[in-house]
Structures are given as structure tokens and as C-alpha cells.
Design an enzyme around this catalytic site. Structure first.
Site, PDB file in Angstrom:
ATOM      1  N   ASP A  94       0.795  -1.230   0.000  1.00 48.66           N
ATOM      2  CA  ASP A  94       0.000   0.000   0.000  1.00 48.66           C
ATOM      3  C   ASP A  94       0.826   1.278   0.000  1.00 48.66           C
ATOM      4  OD1 ASP A  94       0.992  -0.324   2.561  1.00 48.66           O
ATOM      5  OD2 ASP A  94      -0.785   0.489   3.532  1.00 48.66           O
ATOM      6  N   GLU A  95       2.108   1.193  -0.297  1.00 47.24           N
ATOM      7  CA  GLU A  95       2.947   2.387  -0.213  1.00 47.24           C
ATOM      8  C   GLU A  95       4.137   2.252  -1.153  1.00 47.24           C
ATOM      9  OE1 GLU A  95       4.514   5.240   3.412  1.00 47.24           O
ATOM     10  OE2 GLU A  95       4.286   3.097   3.756  1.00 47.24           O
TER      11      GLU A  95
END
Length: 346
Positions: A94-95
Site C-alpha cells: 500500500d505504499e
């Protein structure tokens, strides 16, 4: 991404929207893998034991993780990044860091690119993302957290050093709870306090990391965005404020490390054949012990068993232990050629 796992669950199940949601197991030994923003208002956080989370928020709804779904959405988001740049360094599902100095759209401002990416993510996935824009990785990471959720914040070269000075060191990426506590005990509460300490002082108290802390206190971080690394291992570790000497205390201290490492394995679809235990003693001496299996480690319980088997011959320790870490190598996954060196999760 904002509360990624929990947001995916709320997107896919309308009954969960507006409710405090935790992704993870509700059992006594369960751990929260992700918490929705509704749950965070009660103090529920990732890596928190499920029993603690339920005490803080009795109405908390637990949802079993669906890592195949999270991976699919992550790939969808990464394909959006690729419309703008090929210099993408994933940190997790997610990053990611993006270098848009030279971008495919020929846009002159990184802020415009961040706005376009956030809008495209929302349109294509129904999820929100927060972005940080700055002139190096450290500051971009700080900026990305500054206006979550669904936020965008820019740290310019002119404001960078002063911005760092005002923040508590616990907000710095790379300063975990134990390091934060140690810094506080040395009179380092803010970026300004950190900046006031000489390099020799920081190296004496924090070893090799001292040079990194010296740089970021001044808004300096020369690490490039690296899109061509080969991931050879993944690992998690923790530094303890008080040195450990007792086996039961070490066994307990390993649990959140194992949880974090195995959650990443599940989320990224990674398995490994070799388990390595890292031990740092009170005098900063580091030793490692490894064991390789003919097949990939099948589950968290197997990972724990091997980790404890590696630890037992070292007991009783000749001196206090200030850090324990576990890593997996000889990785087997579709993503094994994506990212060089060890990726540390803490």
C-alpha cells in the site's frame, strides 16, 4: 493508501462502512493487521493484540484478511503509477516512493502529478490515497502522513529543515518506539533536539544509524528511488529499551516480530526456505544464526519454532540482548525479482 486493507473491506462490503473495522484475527493470540479510521479513533492500531483492540473498542468488527484481493488492488494501483514514471520503489502493498523528476507526462510540477495519481486511484479503485511531495524520500514520507486520510502535503526545499525541527522524533520514519524512547532518555524530543547533537554523539549511541539521524535532522536524505533492486530477503526486528536476559522475555519479544514478518509474507505472497535470527547485544556486537529447509516455511507456527530453536543454543546470553530480528531468505514468489538486499519491515 489510507487504511488500505480495512478500506478495501469497507469498499467491498457496504455493511462495514462507517463502522470500526479491524482486519485480522479476533482470537486471543490474534493481531490487528489493519484498522479503519473509525477504529483508530478509539486507539486501535495495526500490530495491536486483538484482545487489547476489543477492550479499546467493544464494537470493533473483525474481518479475516483477503491477501489475494489486496495484492490485486495493489497491482492495479502500481499500474497507475506506471502511467507517470518507471521509477517506482514499492515499500509494501500500500505504499511506494516515486521519482517524477523526469515523468512520462512531461508535467513540470510534482504536485500536479500527485493530484492526478490520487484522482485516478479514486476513480479506478474507489479508494483514497494520501501523497507527500518533497525533494527527498524522508521528507516525502513525512509529508504523506501529515494530512491523512485523503490528503496531499508538500514540503519545499525552503521549508524542509525548519519543518523537521518542529516534529517529535517519534514521527520520523526509521525511528521506532524503542529508538524513540532511547532518544527521549537522551534529551532528544524533537527534530531540533536531534539536530543539536553532534554526529559523534549520535554514532556513539545509535551506531551506524547515527549518520542517518544526523542527516534527516537537517532535512538531508540522499537515498535514490530504486526501481531495479532484487529482493533477497525480508525481515523484521525490534530494539528493546531494556536489555533482555530471560528466555521467556525473549520469546514474548519475538511474537510481534514474527507477526509483522508473517503478515508481510501473507500479503505479498512470499515464502522463504531460510530463517535467520539476528541478535544484537548490549555492547552492539551482532551475531546471526540461520537454518535452511528443503521446502518453503509453510506457516507462522513453523517460523516461530525454527526461530526459537535458533535462539535456545545462545542461552543464557553472555550479556544483555538489546535487539532481536528474524528474516527469511531464499524467497519463493512471483515478486522475488522486484525489489536488492534485505527489506526491513520495522
Amino acid at each position: 493508501m489510507d487504511a488500505f486493507y480495512a478500506s478495501v473491506e469497507q469498499r467491498d462490503n457496504p455493511d462495514l462502512r462507517g463502522k470500526p473495522v479491524a482486519v485480522g484475527g479476533a482470537s486471543r493470540r490474534g493481531v490487528v493487521a489493519a484498522a479503519s479510521y473509525e477504529a483508530r479513533r478509539y486507539g486501535v492500531r495495526s500490530a495491536m493484540p486483538s484482545v487489547t483492540a476489543l477492550r479499546k473498542c467493544p464494537d470493533l468488527v473483525f474481518v479475516k484478511p483477503r491477501f489475494d484481493t489486496y495484492r490485486a488492488v495493489s497491482l492495479q494501483i502500481r499500474s497507475i503509477f506506471a502511467h507517470y514514471t518507471d521509477l517506482i520503489e514499492p515499500l509494501s502493498l500500500d505504499e511506494a516512493y516515486l521519482d517524477v523528476t523526469e515523468n512520462k507526462m512531461g508535467l513540470p510540477l510534482a504536485t500536479r502529478i500527485a493530484e492526478a495519481i490520487r484522482a485516478k486511484i479514486r476513480a479506478e479503485t474507489g479508494l483514497t490515497a494520501s501523497a507527500g511531495v518533497s525533494y527527498n524520500k524522508f521528507l516525502a514520507k513525512l509529508a504523506s502522513d501529515y494530512r491523512k486520510p485523503d490528503g496531499l502535503f508538500v514540503i519545499t526545499p525552503k521549508m524542509g529543515p525548519a519543518f523537521v525541527e518542529t516534529l517529535p522524533v517519534g514521527k520520523f520514519h526509521g525511528v521506532g518506539p524503542a529508538t524513540n524512547a532511547k532518544m527521549n532518555s537522551l534529551g532528544i524530543e524533537t527534530g531540533a533536539d536531534l539536530k543539536a547533537k553532534p554526529l559523534a554523539f549520535l554514532q556513539r549511541h545509535f551506531g551506524k544509524a547515527g549518520a542517518y539521524y544526523y542527516g534527516i535532522a537537517r532535512g538531508v536524505d540522499d537515498r535514490p528511488v530504486r526501481a531495479d533492486r532484487i529482493r533477497k530477503s525480508i525481515g523484521a526486528e525490534n530494539t528493546f529499551f531494556d536489555d533482555l536476559t530471560d528466555f521467556k522475555a525473549m520469546q514474548a519479544a519475538l511474537q510481534p516480530i514474527l507477526d509483522k514478518l508473517w503478515r508481510h509474507c501473507e500479503g505479498a505472497g512470499i515464502r522463504g526456505r531460510t530463517v535467520t535470527l539476528k541478535v544484537k547485544f548490549a555492547d552492539f556486537q551482532i551475531i546471526t544464526r540461520s537454518r535452511s529447509n528443503p521446502d518453503a516455511i509453510g506457516g507462522r507456527s513453523d517460523l516461530e519454532t525454527i526461530s526459537l530453536d535458533l535462539l535456545r543454543p545462545l542461552l543464557p546470553p553472555p550479556k544483555g540482548i538489546r535487539l532481536l530480528g528474524i528474516s527469511l531468505s531464499n524467497l519463493l514468489s512471483d515478486e522475488a525479482d522486484e525489489t536488492d538486499g534485505q527489506m526491513t519491515l520495522l
